[in-house]
Design a protein around this motif. Structure first.
Motif, mmCIF file in Angstrom:
data_model
loop_
_atom_site.group_PDB
_atom_site.id
_atom_site.type_symbol
_atom_site.label_atom_id
_atom_site.label_comp_id
_atom_site.label_asym_id
_atom_site.label_seq_id
_atom_site.Cartn_x
_atom_site.Cartn_y
_atom_site.Cartn_z
ATOM 1 N N GLN A 57 41.136 35.202 37.448
ATOM 2 C CA GLN A 57 40.245 36.287 37.871
ATOM 3 C C GLN A 57 39.802 36.125 39.325
ATOM 4 O O GLN A 57 39.626 37.111 40.042
ATOM 5 C CB GLN A 57 39.011 36.351 36.980
ATOM 6 N N GLY A 58 39.620 34.874 39.754
ATOM 7 C CA GLY A 58 39.213 34.621 41.128
ATOM 8 C C GLY A 58 40.217 35.185 42.120
ATOM 9 O O GLY A 58 39.849 35.767 43.135
ATOM 10 N N GLN A 59 41.514 35.044 41.794
ATOM 11 C CA GLN A 59 42.536 35.556 42.713
ATOM 12 C C GLN A 59 42.530 37.083 42.742
ATOM 13 O O GLN A 59 42.769 37.685 43.790
ATOM 14 C CB GLN A 59 43.904 35.042 42.294
ATOM 15 N N VAL A 60 42.222 37.696 41.575
ATOM 16 C CA VAL A 60 42.122 39.158 41.560
ATOM 17 C C VAL A 60 40.983 39.606 42.479
ATOM 18 O O VAL A 60 41.120 40.566 43.245
ATOM 19 C CB VAL A 60 41.896 39.654 40.121
ATOM 20 N N PHE A 61 39.880 38.858 42.419
ATOM 21 C CA PHE A 61 38.753 39.165 43.300
ATOM 22 C C PHE A 61 39.189 39.117 44.759
ATOM 23 O O PHE A 61 38.798 39.960 45.570
ATOM 24 C CB PHE A 61 37.625 38.163 43.077
ATOM 25 N N GLU B 51 50.316 31.011 45.227
ATOM 26 C CA GLU B 51 51.382 31.403 46.154
ATOM 27 C C GLU B 51 51.273 32.862 46.552
ATOM 28 O O GLU B 51 51.459 33.213 47.722
ATOM 29 C CB GLU B 51 52.758 31.174 45.512
ATOM 30 N N PHE B 52 50.949 33.705 45.553
ATOM 31 C CA PHE B 52 50.938 35.141 45.845
ATOM 32 C C PHE B 52 49.806 35.488 46.801
ATOM 33 O O PHE B 52 49.985 36.277 47.736
ATOM 34 C CB PHE B 52 50.820 35.929 44.536
ATOM 35 N N VAL B 53 48.636 34.876 46.590
ATOM 36 C CA VAL B 53 47.520 35.122 47.504
ATOM 37 C C VAL B 53 47.885 34.666 48.912
ATOM 38 O O VAL B 53 47.549 35.329 49.901
ATOM 39 C CB VAL B 53 46.243 34.406 47.014
ATOM 40 N N ALA B 54 48.603 33.543 49.011
ATOM 41 C CA ALA B 54 49.017 33.059 50.325
ATOM 42 C C ALA B 54 49.908 34.082 51.016
ATOM 43 O O ALA B 54 49.729 34.389 52.201
ATOM 44 C CB ALA B 54 49.741 31.723 50.176
ATOM 45 N N GLN B 128 51.211 36.300 35.368
ATOM 46 C CA GLN B 128 49.933 36.551 34.688
ATOM 47 C C GLN B 128 48.978 37.335 35.576
ATOM 48 O O GLN B 128 48.214 38.179 35.106
ATOM 49 C CB GLN B 128 49.298 35.223 34.293
ATOM 50 N N LEU B 129 49.039 37.021 36.870
ATOM 51 C CA LEU B 129 48.192 37.745 37.820
ATOM 52 C C LEU B 129 48.533 39.222 37.829
ATOM 53 O O LEU B 129 47.651 40.095 37.818
ATOM 54 C CB LEU B 129 48.398 37.149 39.215
ATOM 55 N N SER B 130 49.834 39.524 37.809
ATOM 56 C CA SER B 130 50.241 40.932 37.819
ATOM 57 C C SER B 130 49.811 41.613 36.528
ATOM 58 O O SER B 130 49.387 42.771 36.537
ATOM 59 C CB SER B 130 51.751 41.039 38.008
ATOM 60 N N ARG B 135 47.440 45.731 34.373
ATOM 61 C CA ARG B 135 47.201 46.195 33.017
ATOM 62 C C ARG B 135 45.713 46.181 32.688
ATOM 63 O O ARG B 135 45.119 47.221 32.454
ATOM 64 C CB ARG B 135 47.975 45.318 32.028
ATOM 65 N N ASP B 136 45.107 44.976 32.768
ATOM 66 C CA ASP B 136 43.696 44.878 32.373
ATOM 67 C C ASP B 136 42.791 45.551 33.393
ATOM 68 O O ASP B 136 41.783 46.160 33.045
ATOM 69 C CB ASP B 136 43.297 43.411 32.222
#
Lengths: 100, 163
Positions: A57-61, B51-54, B128-130, B135-136
């Protein structure tokens, strides 16, 4: 594994430097960059907590913060252009119509 | 051990570039310092297994947003910052208060975070992030597109010359 508290301390230091820049700089564009620095520091804290708690969730933020930062930069720089056009200066000391 | 060394190097780069952002008098130098901070932060995100945030940090922040900044600096032909006298209140209260904020933040954060131990990251974190994002949290995600649209229109209206 680096302790999470190191990341949080780094985040706090970067945030403090951002506040310093925000308070002490006179150029309105540089002040905007200081705000971006603060947002980045907060992002680092979010990612560090996300890692520490094993949740994403932190990364979504962080994504939402980045989106808001992009919107803020677009609108803010529009305002900067307007100020520069009306005042012929980027110095915030000269934008003082509301000052007593 | 390698991770700690990498962290220390990246953290030192980030802090040094942030200090340089404040000390530089020309906005374009500040902007380039900020790019260095962002790239160092992207490295730190890699260390945190994000990695994706980077990647997003490099593409959106160091790419798009900083290009916007540099573009505006060039458009306005911004020169060296002029020095002005600080107000007396800022001079005497500003530095101690900023130092207090910095120390207070670092203290609180370090103390509060001591018991947290890093959990193992899931193997397919980006997937999972995607799932989470599309979705959620699909509705907030769509809302951000509206936000971007409004910001775009707002920036156009603000920067447009009056006929």
């Amino acid at each position: 594994m680096v302790p999470i508290s190191y990341y949080l301390a780094l985040s706090a230091v970067l945030f403090g430097l951002g506040v310093l820049g925000f308070v002490f700089k006179r150029n309105i564009i540089t002040i905007f960059m200081a705000i971006e620095l603060m947002l980045n520091a907060v992002n680092l804290a979010f990612v560090a907590f996300s890692r520490a708690l094993g949740q994403l969730q932190g990364q979504v933020f962080v994504f939402f913060v980045i989106v808001v930062a992009a919107a803020e930069a677009a609108v803010g720089l529009g305002i900067v252009i307007l100020i520069a056009r009306n005042r012929q200066s980027l110095n915030v000391e000269r934008v003082n119509l509301l000052k007593l | 051990m390698t991770q700690l060394a990498l962290f220390l190097v990246l953290a030192a780069i980030a802090v040094a570039a942030a200090v340089s952002l404040i000390l530089q008098r020309h906005p374009i130098h500040s902007a380039l310092s900020l790019v260095v901070v962002m790239v160092a932060l992207a490295g730190l995100y890699l260390l945190l297994d994000a990695e994706f945030v980077a990647a997003v940090q490099i593409i959106v922040y160091a790419g798009a947003i900083m290009v916007l900044f540099v573009f505006v600096i060039m458009l306005l032909n911004a020169g060296t910052e002029e020095r002005t006298n600080l107000s007396r209140a800022a001079h005497y209260a500003g530095i101690p208060l900023a130092a207090l904020l910095l120390v207070g933040l670092a203290y609180t954060v370090t103390r509060a975070a001591t018991p947290i131990v890093a959990q193992p990251t899931p193997k397919d974190a980006t997937r999972q992030l995607s799932m989470l994002l599309f979705r959620d949290l699909a509705f907030p995600f769509e809302l951000t597109s509206v936000l971007i649209l409004i910001a775009m229109v707002g920036a156009l209206v603000l920067a447009k010359r009056d006929e």
